[in-house]
Design an enzyme around this catalytic site. Sequence first.
Site, PDB file in Angstrom:
ATOM      1  CG  HIS A   1      -4.133  -2.116  11.066  1.00  0.00           C
ATOM      2  ND1 HIS A   1      -4.485  -1.066  10.950  1.00  0.00           N
ATOM      3  CD2 HIS A   1      -3.347  -2.312  10.065  1.00  0.00           C
ATOM      4  CE1 HIS A   1      -4.115  -0.657   9.474  1.00  0.00           C
ATOM      5  NE2 HIS A   1      -3.536  -1.511   8.808  1.00  0.00           N
TER       6      HIS A   1
ATOM      7  CB  ALA B   1      -6.845   2.065  10.095  1.00  0.00           C
TER       8      ALA B   1
ATOM      9  NE  ARG C   1      -0.535   0.393   4.765  1.00  0.00           N
ATOM     10  CZ  ARG C   1       0.392   1.161   5.586  1.00  0.00           C
ATOM     11  NH1 ARG C   1       0.874   2.161   4.702  1.00  0.00           N
ATOM     12  NH2 ARG C   1       1.151   0.659   6.340  1.00  0.00           N
ATOM     13  N   GLY C   2       0.301   2.500  -0.546  1.00  0.00           N
ATOM     14  CA  GLY C   2       1.185   3.715  -0.344  1.00  0.00           C
ATOM     15  C   GLY C   2       1.331   4.027   1.200  1.00  0.00           C
TER      16      GLY C   2
ATOM     17  CB  ALA D   1      -4.134   5.734   9.161  1.00  0.00           C
TER      18      ALA D   1
ATOM     19  CB  CYS E   1       1.926   8.429   8.876  1.00  0.00           C
ATOM     20  SG  CYS E   1       0.492   7.469   8.887  1.00  0.00           S
TER      21      CYS E   1
ATOM     22  N   GLY F   1      -7.047   0.624   2.435  1.00  0.00           N
ATOM     23  CA  GLY F   1      -8.042   1.684   2.781  1.00  0.00           C
ATOM     24  C   GLY F   1      -7.985   2.295   4.179  1.00  0.00           C
TER      25      GLY F   1
ATOM     26  N   GLY G   1      -4.252   4.395   3.320  1.00  0.00           N
ATOM     27  CA  GLY G   1      -3.405   3.849   2.566  1.00  0.00           C
ATOM     28  C   GLY G   1      -4.012   3.031   1.412  1.00  0.00           C
TER      29      GLY G   1
END
Lengths: 244, 461
Positions: free
Chosen positions: A83, A163, A76-77, A148, A179, A161, A150
């Site tokens: 999490h 969070a 992901r970006g 967040a 991040c 997606g 991503g």
Amino acid sequence: MSSLLVLETPRLNYGESLKLQKAVETLVLQGKITDTLILTEHAPVVTAGRSAKSEDLLLTEEALRERGIDRHEIDRGGEWTYHGPGQVVGYPIFNLKKHGEDVGGFLRNLETVLMKTLEEYGLKASQRKPWTGVWLNPHTTQERKIAAIGVHLKKWVSTHGIALNVNNDPKDFSVIVPCGLKESGVTSMRQELGHDLDLDLIRKMLIANFVEVFRFNAFERISSEVLKNQVSFKSDGTLSAEVI
Amino acid sequence: MAKVEIVFPQMGESIVEGTISKWLKKPGDQVAQDETILEISTDKVDSEVPASTAGVLEAILVPEGERAQVGQKIGVIETDASKVDLSAAAKSATFGKASAVPKASAPVPDKQVQRSTATRQVTLGEPSGRRGSAPVGRGEAHNKKRFFSPLVRSIANQEGVSEAELFYIQGSGEEGRVTKDDLLRYLEGRGQMPMQGGGFQELPKGVRGALAGELSQATKKLESEGKVKIEKMDNMRRVIAERMWESKHLSPHVTSFHEVDVTEMVRYRESHKKTFQDKHDFKLTYTALIAREAVRSLEKFPYLNTSIEGDQVILHKEFNLGMAVSVSPLGLVVPVIKNADEKNMFGIAKAILDLATRGRIRKLTPDELTGSTFSITNLGTFGSSTGTPIINQPNVAILGLGAILKKPGVVQNAKGEDEIQVRHMMTLSLAYDHRLVDGALGGQYLADLANRLEHYEGEDY
């Protein structure tokens, strides 16, 4: 626009959620199902996005293991994130060709979904340009991040997606520099409101806001059977996914 | 037999550059069509870039970790494996600049020319219908700031042409500027392109364009003179605005009216309102009585309980009644009474009270706000005798209830003679989607409902 398909899952290990996402991504890419939102919760895990710097992970592999925290480097970006239980995780697996082929617009829409959801609880959250994500009191000394984002794209189909920190303890983020932003704090809805929240209700709010913001006609809950037996949950709540 | 350039893909209006995060292929590797050859990242988004053609990756022009502009050449695929020139590729990768594009390995100069004209450009995924119609020049266009005259901009704004799209239009004016005529020609061409997905999916962009307009100079001037106050719509209002715009553009609306003598119903309510209130602790409303009958009529006309997708009609087996509820200030929600056909009058009255109360304080759950198959709106609250409501998508019809007004009416007395009496009259309006519903069906529905209300009998509660 058609209905949004919603798949709510029990708590998943991160690796299992990746398999599930890949299976759904394949089905969406093949046009076998329409845009699908997976809503889930994870066992403790830190994940590294494509831009993550190794120095932003503050614990050794061993220390992570001792604390029962899993670790994944993913496509992901974004940079590092955490999490864990109490956080609502949403994976919108959408074909962005149907949403204007606009990556920036997609991110802004995800932020809007989150902000609208927080607003239902009286929390005034906003964007924090130029960064992506959702903050309380941005651009002040009290600024703190509450959700967040991503995303990964394959032929305009998104995975990963959002969070949203709901009942989780923001201190759990201390194992990473979230991040890559050293100067900004992390918070959760519980920390802001002083009480535990009903995760189920928050998921419902998120679904409604996804429908509204992404202009679906309606939504439809699906079970894993809809994924044509390519994904199924075992009786112990874990997942077995077979990617076609 | 050609070199195909890989360019940094267009990813939406706000994205002008990104980073090459990972090359999954190295020069000399075979690539299949659609195979992912590299990953790029923009803020918080990682994207796979597939090969538009099969061949051999000849050159990497922008190495991992470096930034590239949208439209910039980042690599080259040679579709003819025997023509691959890896030495040039390696050199260019070292410099990592688009200007270092290897011209090719052609042994003779004229071949070289031929090949460069054969060079095509690659974008992420397939081009959309709209972009497919766009002419050339995207490569350089994005690297330069281009000037667009206010006239061109205002036309673009009205026609829903995005900034990014403007960039793709070949300009015939000075220094390649896009003139009014260029834009109009482009629009003409665009109109001929088949719309994707029946056109509906294209709508939101236009909606956004229509709503995201900048203030006009004239308004800005009025504001600076203190003659107007500018307010931004809140989220709910904006969504309403978009939905209304969308519905009006999607569905050819027709509205039919039917004036009904509801004296019997008024008498029923007058004689039952106290008992009802005492028994259930809330007021018996006309809306509830009519909603109940409206659903009964709807069961007789299933084509009004439908939605349309493309050229297909979805006949709903559930009768889910959307009830428009105003939310102050300036807001509107449409909560849904699910399976309204399974409820009696009391059940519907109770559901309306509950949804309306919670709707006004914005405390409805998502399930309660989606899934309507037919809707009702009360137009008479402030005395309006009737109105032409906008269809609540994806329904095909909406029933509007006008105010109940006392009027002189002709009725037969016991002796069978006509006489004028004070009657309670109400005008029903039905707005429907003429793509599916014709005047006959709309009229029959209204007549059926009118008949039920004129001979209202009531029911147990």
